[in-house]
Design a protein around this motif. Structure first.
Motif, PDB file in Angstrom:
ATOM      1  N   ASN A 183       0.801  -1.233   0.000  1.00 21.41           N
ATOM      2  CA  ASN A 183       0.000   0.000   0.000  1.00 21.41           C
ATOM      3  C   ASN A 183       0.828   1.275   0.000  1.00 21.41           C
ATOM      4  OD1 ASN A 183      -2.447  -1.377  -0.060  1.00 21.41           O
ATOM      5  ND2 ASN A 183      -2.437  -1.625   2.157  1.00 21.41           N
ATOM      6  N   ARG A 184       2.022   1.223  -0.534  1.00 24.69           N
ATOM      7  CA  ARG A 184       2.845   2.431  -0.669  1.00 24.69           C
ATOM      8  C   ARG A 184       2.853   2.871  -2.121  1.00 24.69           C
ATOM      9  NH1 ARG A 184       6.607  -0.572   2.873  1.00 24.69           N
ATOM     10  NH2 ARG A 184       6.356   0.322   4.948  1.00 24.69           N
ATOM     11  N   MET A 185       2.796   4.185  -2.311  1.00 23.61           N
ATOM     12  CA  MET A 185       2.870   4.762  -3.650  1.00 23.61           C
ATOM     13  C   MET A 185       4.333   5.047  -3.989  1.00 23.61           C
ATOM     14  SD  MET A 185      -0.170   4.828  -4.785  1.00 23.61           S
ATOM     15  CE  MET A 185      -0.164   5.974  -6.141  1.00 23.61           C
ATOM     16  N   PRO A 186       4.648   5.275  -5.278  1.00 23.89           N
ATOM     17  CA  PRO A 186       6.035   5.598  -5.629  1.00 23.89           C
ATOM     18  C   PRO A 186       6.503   6.860  -4.914  1.00 23.89           C
ATOM     19  CG  PRO A 186       4.751   5.145  -7.598  1.00 23.89           C
ATOM     20  CD  PRO A 186       3.789   5.195  -6.455  1.00 23.89           C
ATOM     21  N   LYS A 187       7.703   6.809  -4.376  1.00 22.69           N
ATOM     22  CA  LYS A 187       8.263   7.976  -3.701  1.00 22.69           C
ATOM     23  C   LYS A 187       8.706   8.995  -4.740  1.00 22.69           C
ATOM     24  CE  LYS A 187       9.929   5.885   0.517  1.00 22.69           C
ATOM     25  NZ  LYS A 187      11.069   5.697   1.405  1.00 22.69           N
ATOM     26  N   TYR A 188       8.723  10.239  -4.321  1.00 26.87           N
ATOM     27  CA  TYR A 188       9.187  11.315  -5.193  1.00 26.87           C
ATOM     28  C   TYR A 188      10.664  11.573  -4.909  1.00 26.87           C
ATOM     29  CZ  TYR A 188      10.163  15.970  -6.807  1.00 26.87           C
ATOM     30  OH  TYR A 188      10.738  17.044  -7.399  1.00 26.87           O
ATOM     31  N   TYR A 189      11.463  11.508  -5.933  1.00 28.09           N
ATOM     32  CA  TYR A 189      12.877  11.829  -5.832  1.00 28.09           C
ATOM     33  C   TYR A 189      13.135  13.026  -6.736  1.00 28.09           C
ATOM     34  CZ  TYR A 189      13.203   7.217  -3.794  1.00 28.09           C
ATOM     35  OH  TYR A 189      13.014   6.121  -2.997  1.00 28.09           O
ATOM     36  N   GLY A 190      13.319  14.193  -6.151  1.00 26.45           N
ATOM     37  CA  GLY A 190      13.532  15.400  -6.937  1.00 26.45           C
ATOM     38  C   GLY A 190      14.907  15.421  -7.581  1.00 26.45           C
ATOM     39  N   ASP A 191      14.981  15.978  -8.743  1.00 24.41           N
ATOM     40  CA  ASP A 191      16.239  16.139  -9.466  1.00 24.41           C
ATOM     41  C   ASP A 191      16.365  17.614  -9.817  1.00 24.41           C
ATOM     42  OD1 ASP A 191      18.401  16.181 -11.179  1.00 24.41           O
ATOM     43  OD2 ASP A 191      17.748  14.450 -12.337  1.00 24.41           O
ATOM     44  N   PRO A 192      17.279  18.338  -9.153  1.00 23.58           N
ATOM     45  CA  PRO A 192      17.383  19.781  -9.392  1.00 23.58           C
ATOM     46  C   PRO A 192      17.801  20.162 -10.809  1.00 23.58           C
ATOM     47  CG  PRO A 192      19.182  19.007  -8.014  1.00 23.58           C
ATOM     48  CD  PRO A 192      18.244  17.847  -8.203  1.00 23.58           C
ATOM     49  N   THR A 193      18.278  19.197 -11.596  1.00 16.16           N
ATOM     50  CA  THR A 193      18.701  19.514 -12.956  1.00 16.16           C
ATOM     51  C   THR A 193      17.528  19.473 -13.949  1.00 16.16           C
ATOM     52  OG1 THR A 193      19.243  17.221 -13.485  1.00 16.16           O
ATOM     53  CG2 THR A 193      20.999  18.587 -12.525  1.00 16.16           C
ATOM     54  N   LEU A 194      16.377  18.964 -13.515  1.00 18.79           N
ATOM     55  CA  LEU A 194      15.229  18.855 -14.401  1.00 18.79           C
ATOM     56  C   LEU A 194      14.210  19.947 -14.107  1.00 18.79           C
ATOM     57  CD1 LEU A 194      14.666  15.012 -14.267  1.00 18.79           C
ATOM     58  CD2 LEU A 194      15.741  16.308 -16.085  1.00 18.79           C
ATOM     59  N   THR A 195      13.608  20.486 -15.148  1.00 16.61           N
ATOM     60  CA  THR A 195      12.585  21.505 -14.974  1.00 16.61           C
ATOM     61  C   THR A 195      11.304  20.897 -14.418  1.00 16.61           C
ATOM     62  OG1 THR A 195      13.502  22.683 -16.850  1.00 16.61           O
ATOM     63  CG2 THR A 195      11.323  23.333 -16.138  1.00 16.61           C
ATOM     64  N   PHE A 196      10.877  19.778 -14.989  1.00 16.38           N
ATOM     65  CA  PHE A 196       9.660  19.104 -14.545  1.00 16.38           C
ATOM     66  C   PHE A 196      10.042  17.815 -13.834  1.00 16.38           C
ATOM     67  CE2 PHE A 196       6.975  22.024 -16.583  1.00 16.38           C
ATOM     68  CZ  PHE A 196       7.558  22.351 -17.792  1.00 16.38           C
ATOM     69  N   ASP A 197      10.690  17.953 -12.684  1.00 18.36           N
ATOM     70  CA  ASP A 197      11.235  16.773 -12.029  1.00 18.36           C
ATOM     71  C   ASP A 197      10.159  15.851 -11.457  1.00 18.36           C
ATOM     72  OD1 ASP A 197      12.396  18.410  -8.984  1.00 18.36           O
ATOM     73  OD2 ASP A 197      10.567  18.587 -10.093  1.00 18.36           O
ATOM     74  N   THR A 198       8.913  16.270 -11.359  1.00 16.70           N
ATOM     75  CA  THR A 198       7.882  15.358 -10.884  1.00 16.70           C
ATOM     76  C   THR A 198       7.627  14.242 -11.885  1.00 16.70           C
ATOM     77  OG1 THR A 198       6.140  16.738 -11.794  1.00 16.70           O
ATOM     78  CG2 THR A 198       6.718  17.086  -9.499  1.00 16.70           C
ATOM     79  N   LEU A 199       8.013  14.456 -13.137  1.00 14.64           N
ATOM     80  CA  LEU A 199       7.826  13.424 -14.151  1.00 14.64           C
ATOM     81  C   LEU A 199       9.115  12.675 -14.463  1.00 14.64           C
ATOM     82  CD1 LEU A 199       5.466  15.304 -16.605  1.00 14.64           C
ATOM     83  CD2 LEU A 199       4.867  13.668 -14.833  1.00 14.64           C
ATOM     84  N   ALA A 200      10.160  12.922 -13.676  1.00 15.87           N
ATOM     85  CA  ALA A 200      11.423  12.214 -13.909  1.00 15.87           C
ATOM     86  C   ALA A 200      11.171  10.716 -13.801  1.00 15.87           C
ATOM     87  CB  ALA A 200      12.482  12.648 -12.917  1.00 15.87           C
ATOM     88  N   MET A 201      11.602   9.982 -14.769  1.00 16.13           N
ATOM     89  CA  MET A 201      11.319   8.564 -14.776  1.00 16.13           C
ATOM     90  C   MET A 201      12.575   7.719 -14.660  1.00 16.13           C
ATOM     91  SD  MET A 201       8.310   8.603 -17.623  1.00 16.13           S
ATOM     92  CE  MET A 201       7.865   6.910 -17.428  1.00 16.13           C
ATOM     93  N   GLN A 202      13.730   8.293 -14.931  1.00 17.92           N
ATOM     94  CA  GLN A 202      14.949   7.503 -14.889  1.00 17.92           C
ATOM     95  C   GLN A 202      16.117   8.387 -14.478  1.00 17.92           C
ATOM     96  OE1 GLN A 202      15.233   4.982 -18.234  1.00 17.92           O
ATOM     97  NE2 GLN A 202      17.312   4.361 -17.832  1.00 17.92           N
ATOM     98  N   GLN A 203      16.912   7.898 -13.553  1.00 14.69           N
ATOM     99  CA  GLN A 203      18.105   8.606 -13.109  1.00 14.69           C
ATOM    100  C   GLN A 203      19.214   8.430 -14.148  1.00 14.69           C
ATOM    101  OE1 GLN A 203      17.815  10.607 -10.776  1.00 14.69           O
ATOM    102  NE2 GLN A 203      17.353   9.717  -8.793  1.00 14.69           N
TER     103      GLN A 203
END
Length: 83
Positions: A36-56
């Motif tokens: 029952n856990r959702m995907p965690k958010y990992y922010g990436d300061p180099t991306l403008t729309f980091d909420t949609l970052a899908m791959q490091q």
């Protein structure tokens, strides 16, 4: 011409609704597998729309990318035309 324009808008609305449904079902399936856990958010300061970052840069999947194995069509994450 107005009828054609309206039909195109309706088609885009249906396509968007279908994409949201697939993403929702993928998130639901992911949460069942992850206790029952959702995907965690990992922010990436180099991306403008980091909420949609899908791959490091190292190739590991993050954020919505964690749903890729649960969503049958990865194109649902973008409404752009398929290649």
């Amino acid at each position: 011409m107005p009828a054609l324009s309206a039909a195109k808008k309706r088609a885009l609305r249906v396509k968007c609704a279908n994409a949201l449904r697939q993403i929702g079902m993928g998130a639901w399936s992911y949460s069942l597998d992850q206790r029952n856990r959702m995907p965690k958010y990992y922010g990436d300061p180099t991306l403008t729309f980091d909420t949609l970052a899908m791959q490091q840069p190292d190739g590991s999947k993050v954020n919505l990318g964690l749903l890729l194995s649960y969503v049958t069509d990865p194109h649902v994450f973008s409404l752009r035309r398929r290649p």
